[in-house]
Design an enzyme around this catalytic site. Structure first.
Site, PDB file in Angstrom:
ATOM      1  N   ASP A   1       1.934   5.213  -6.561  1.00  0.00           N
ATOM      2  CA  ASP A   1       4.459   5.277  -5.699  1.00  0.00           C
ATOM      3  C   ASP A   1       5.139   5.538  -6.842  1.00  0.00           C
ATOM      4  O   ASP A   1       6.070   5.721  -6.175  1.00  0.00           O
ATOM      5  CB  ASP A   1       3.800   4.142  -4.716  1.00  0.00           C
ATOM      6  CG  ASP A   1       2.293   4.883  -3.681  1.00  0.00           C
ATOM      7  OD1 ASP A   1       2.927   5.641  -3.338  1.00  0.00           O
ATOM      8  OD2 ASP A   1       2.451   3.061  -3.132  1.00  0.00           O
TER       9      ASP A   1
ATOM     10  N   HIS B   1       0.819  -1.376  -0.293  1.00  0.00           N
ATOM     11  CA  HIS B   1      -0.194  -0.135   0.278  1.00  0.00           C
ATOM     12  C   HIS B   1       1.011   1.599   0.952  1.00  0.00           C
ATOM     13  O   HIS B   1       1.667   1.250  -1.109  1.00  0.00           O
ATOM     14  CB  HIS B   1      -1.065  -0.674   1.021  1.00  0.00           C
ATOM     15  CG  HIS B   1      -2.049   0.744   1.417  1.00  0.00           C
ATOM     16  ND1 HIS B   1      -2.249   1.722   0.144  1.00  0.00           N
ATOM     17  CD2 HIS B   1      -3.145   1.219   2.203  1.00  0.00           C
ATOM     18  CE1 HIS B   1      -3.766   2.356   0.319  1.00  0.00           C
ATOM     19  NE2 HIS B   1      -4.157   2.434   1.854  1.00  0.00           N
TER      20      HIS B   1
ATOM     21  N   HIS C   1      -1.918  -2.201  -9.668  1.00  0.00           N
ATOM     22  CA  HIS C   1      -3.208  -1.719  -8.711  1.00  0.00           C
ATOM     23  C   HIS C   1      -4.832  -2.861  -8.792  1.00  0.00           C
ATOM     24  O   HIS C   1      -4.624  -3.468  -9.604  1.00  0.00           O
ATOM     25  CB  HIS C   1      -3.193  -0.762  -9.369  1.00  0.00           C
ATOM     26  CG  HIS C   1      -4.554   0.537  -8.573  1.00  0.00           C
ATOM     27  ND1 HIS C   1      -5.313   0.772  -8.234  1.00  0.00           N
ATOM     28  CD2 HIS C   1      -4.094   1.410  -7.555  1.00  0.00           C
ATOM     29  CE1 HIS C   1      -6.169   1.227  -6.876  1.00  0.00           C
ATOM     30  NE2 HIS C   1      -4.572   1.768  -6.307  1.00  0.00           N
TER      31      HIS C   1
HETATM   32  N1  CMC Z   1       5.506  -5.944 -10.183  1.00  0.00           N
HETATM   33  C1  CMC Z   1       5.500  -7.229 -10.848  1.00  0.00           C
HETATM   34  N2  CMC Z   1       4.855  -8.584 -10.997  1.00  0.00           N
HETATM   35  C2  CMC Z   1       3.292  -7.889  -9.974  1.00  0.00           C
HETATM   36  C3  CMC Z   1       3.570  -7.011  -9.687  1.00  0.00           C
HETATM   37  C4  CMC Z   1       4.456  -5.918  -9.403  1.00  0.00           C
HETATM   38  N3  CMC Z   1       4.702  -4.282  -9.655  1.00  0.00           N
HETATM   39  N4  CMC Z   1       2.333  -6.420  -9.543  1.00  0.00           N
HETATM   40  C5  CMC Z   1       1.367  -7.611  -9.738  1.00  0.00           C
HETATM   41  N5  CMC Z   1       1.973  -8.479 -10.042  1.00  0.00           N
HETATM   42  C6  CMC Z   1       1.598  -9.808 -10.843  1.00  0.00           C
HETATM   43  C7  CMC Z   1       1.299 -10.721  -9.747  1.00  0.00           C
HETATM   44  O1  CMC Z   1       2.879 -11.303  -9.065  1.00  0.00           O
HETATM   45  C8  CMC Z   1       0.509 -11.374 -10.523  1.00  0.00           C
HETATM   46  O2  CMC Z   1       0.831 -12.911 -11.472  1.00  0.00           O
HETATM   47  P1  CMC Z   1       0.500 -13.804 -11.206  1.00  0.00           P
HETATM   48  O3  CMC Z   1      -1.084 -14.538 -10.984  1.00  0.00           O
HETATM   49  O4  CMC Z   1       1.875 -14.385 -12.312  1.00  0.00           O
HETATM   50  O5  CMC Z   1       0.886 -14.817  -9.770  1.00  0.00           O
HETATM   51  C9  CMC Z   1      -0.341 -10.662 -10.399  1.00  0.00           C
HETATM   52  O6  CMC Z   1       0.382  -9.543 -11.250  1.00  0.00           O
HETATM   53  C10 CMC Z   1      -1.216 -10.418 -10.160  1.00  0.00           C
HETATM   54  O7  CMC Z   1      -1.048  -9.754  -8.755  1.00  0.00           O
HETATM   55  P2  CMC Z   1      -1.676  -9.204  -7.495  1.00  0.00           P
HETATM   56  O8  CMC Z   1      -0.686  -9.592  -5.959  1.00  0.00           O
HETATM   57  O9  CMC Z   1      -3.208 -10.634  -7.271  1.00  0.00           O
HETATM   58  O10 CMC Z   1      -2.604  -8.036  -7.432  1.00  0.00           O
HETATM   59  P3  CMC Z   1      -3.670  -7.146  -6.309  1.00  0.00           P
HETATM   60  O11 CMC Z   1      -4.778  -7.052  -6.823  1.00  0.00           O
HETATM   61  O12 CMC Z   1      -3.490  -8.567  -5.568  1.00  0.00           O
HETATM   62  O13 CMC Z   1      -2.644  -6.330  -5.549  1.00  0.00           O
HETATM   63  C11 CMC Z   1      -0.840  -4.351  -5.796  1.00  0.00           C
HETATM   64  C12 CMC Z   1      -2.335  -4.828  -6.361  1.00  0.00           C
HETATM   65  C13 CMC Z   1      -0.721  -3.236  -5.994  1.00  0.00           C
HETATM   66  C14 CMC Z   1      -1.229  -5.370  -4.232  1.00  0.00           C
HETATM   67  C15 CMC Z   1       0.151  -5.513  -6.939  1.00  0.00           C
HETATM   68  O14 CMC Z   1      -0.128  -4.724  -7.877  1.00  0.00           O
HETATM   69  C16 CMC Z   1       1.825  -5.061  -6.114  1.00  0.00           C
HETATM   70  O15 CMC Z   1       2.443  -5.749  -5.899  1.00  0.00           O
HETATM   71  N6  CMC Z   1       2.313  -3.536  -6.455  1.00  0.00           N
HETATM   72  C17 CMC Z   1       3.638  -3.507  -6.245  1.00  0.00           C
HETATM   73  C18 CMC Z   1       3.089  -2.928  -4.656  1.00  0.00           C
HETATM   74  C19 CMC Z   1       2.763  -1.388  -4.392  1.00  0.00           C
HETATM   75  O16 CMC Z   1       2.960  -0.045  -5.621  1.00  0.00           O
HETATM   76  N7  CMC Z   1       1.685  -1.124  -4.398  1.00  0.00           N
HETATM   77  C20 CMC Z   1       1.007   0.312  -4.008  1.00  0.00           C
HETATM   78  C21 CMC Z   1      -0.282   0.472  -4.536  1.00  0.00           C
HETATM   79  S1  CMC Z   1      -0.697   2.285  -5.292  1.00  0.00           S
HETATM   80  C22 CMC Z   1      -1.484   2.923  -4.416  1.00  0.00           C
HETATM   81  C23 CMC Z   1      -2.316   2.796  -2.896  1.00  0.00           C
HETATM   82  O17 CMC Z   1      -3.306   2.554  -3.457  1.00  0.00           O
HETATM   83  O18 CMC Z   1      -1.442   2.213  -1.801  1.00  0.00           O
END
Ligand code: CMC
Length: 369
Positions: free
Chosen positions: A306, A215, A254
């Site tokens: 971010d 987050h 996201h």
């Molecule tokens: N880098 C590489 N792979 C990624 C990333 C990333 N930043 N984000 C998602 N993926 C991949 C993930 O590995 C998964 O792949 P697979 O299906 O092959 O296992 C797929 O995309 C779906 O990921 P998820 O974790 O199930 O998606 P989610 O909707 O639960 O998570 C997220 C959203 C923001 C937590 C995630 O994209 C992430 O970890 N991003 C990096 C951290 C980040 O930048 N967070 C700030 C979010 S925006 C500001 C806020 O609201 O706080």
């Protein structure tokens, strides 16, 4: 029993008039106003007024709120003492969480209200700036009542008035992050207040949630990645290596946006402009190379808010461990508004879990195990 939905994806847990995150079209709307149209025009104080009172202020209303905010910047005696007692090497997010909690000790089970929202919002920058100065062995700088929220924070941090460019960039950031639908920290704040707890307890929950790297903590991790890369021509190989090892590249992806995060579009512009003005374009250039590599390798992942905020803060001279706390300074306006909204139409938030443990075991007394 309804199906288990990991991460509550797609579940609607509240109705809100405060913000709309339109993930399909990459739009963020505050009470009907599209943020992309307003981010460069509006002050943080106007956004806070819009959230707390439901409409954009006229001039006297804005002046009135600005005066109330600037008159509420000091800490309670207990909070000031708690701040002094915390170790100098503490994480500023932990400092914020702890000091807000102490500020709430006289408010047990008080109904959420706008004066409390104003006080917590106004005093956050004071906590952060005072902590930063103390850990450097410097005296805290008293807030200046005539300075707005963004300008005053930068002033208290450094002891000198920041240039209008820097103030404008920080103000835009504060406006852009002020609210964002049912994000994880807002959800935890709403869960807390829905038990009829108080605003300070709910904000404490929210800060603890925002801190995590999935987050609000992502912006600090982004800067660590940019520093590790060091030069734009190293970005491609380093990002490819991370992806090969199935590492997450912070600042991308996201839960709701399936296209570019509109806040990232604006911050990208600020990153480039600030880079040119301050002679630090390198951080923007590295960011661009990271983004290009990610878009080629992971076309479904776009930069989120971010990603470009990291280079913007860094070029503003803000210490890395204050990046996530500044996110909290901004989100305070949204958290408190969401708490007022939840309380006004409350029902306990209490989902269920699906039990997947053993169905029935026979108890064995301890000396027979
Ligand atoms: N880098 C590489 N792979 C990624 C990333 C990333 N930043 N984000 C998602 N993926 C991949 C993930 O590995 C998964 O792949 P697979 O299906 O092959 O296992 C797929 O995309 C779906 O990921 P998820 O974790 O199930 O998606 P989610 O909707 O639960 O998570 C997220 C959203 C923001 C937590 C995630 O994209 C992430 O970890 N991003 C990096 C951290 C980040 O930048 N967070 C700030 C979010 S925006 C500001 C806020 O609201 O706080």
């Amino acid at each position: 029993m309804p199906d288990y939905v990991p991460g509550l994806e797609g579940i609607v847990a509240a109705q809100t008039e405060i913000s709309l995150v339109d993930g399909a079209n990459g739009r963020l709307v505050y009470r009907g106003y599209v943020i992309a149209d307003l981010a460069e025009e509006m002050s943080f104080e106007e956004v806070a007024h819009l959230f707390w009172f439901g409409h954009l202020p006229n001039r006297p209303e804005l002046d009135g709120l600005a005066a109330e905010l600037s008159g509420s910047r000091s800490l309670t005696q207990a909070a000031a003492a708690a701040l002094d007692a915390l170790p100098k090497d503490a994480d500023p997010m932990d400092v914020l969480r702890s000091v807000v909690s102490v500020q709430g000790v006289r408010h047990r089970l008080e109904k959420p209200n706008v004066p409390a929202a104003i006080h917590v919002t106004a005093s956050f920058p004071t906590v952060l700036a005072a902590f930063h100065r103390r850990r450097q062995g410097l005296d805290p700088v008293k807030p200046r009542p005539e300075l707005g929220h963004a300008a005053n924070y930068l002033y208290m941090l450094t002891g000198t008035e920041a240039s209008p460019d820097l103030v404008r960039a920080l103000n835009t950031y504060l406006v852009l992050l002020a609210d964002h639908g049912m994000n994880a920290s807002t959800f935890s704040a709403r869960v807390t207040i829905a038990t009829l707890s108080d605003m300070y307890s709910a904000i404490t929950s929210a800060i603890g949630t925002l801190k995590g790297p999935l987050h609000g903590g992502a912006n600090e991790r982004v800067m660590e990645t940019l520093l590790e890369i060091g030069e734009a021509d190293r970005a491609r190989d380093m990002i490819n290596a991370k992806l090969k090892q199935h590492e997450r590249v912070m600042g991308f992806g996201h839960r709701v946006y399936k296209t570019e995060d509109p806040r990232a579009t604006i911050l990208r512009r600020h990153s480039e402009a600030l880079g040119r003005r301050t002679g630090q374009l390198k951080w923007y250039e590295i960011s661009r190379e990271v983004e290009k590599t990610m878009r080629e390798d992971k076309p479904d992942l776009y930069p989120n808010v971010d990603f470009y905020s990291a280079s913007v803060y860094h070029m503003m001279g803000i210490p890395i461990d204050q990046f996530t706390p500044i996110f909290a300074i901004s989100r305070m306006a949204g958290w408190t508004a969401q708490l007022l909204e939840q309380y006004a139409n409350n029902r306990l938030i209490r989902p269920e879990s699906e039990y997947v443990g053993p169905p029935s075991l026979k108890y064995v007394p301890i000396d027979k195990r």
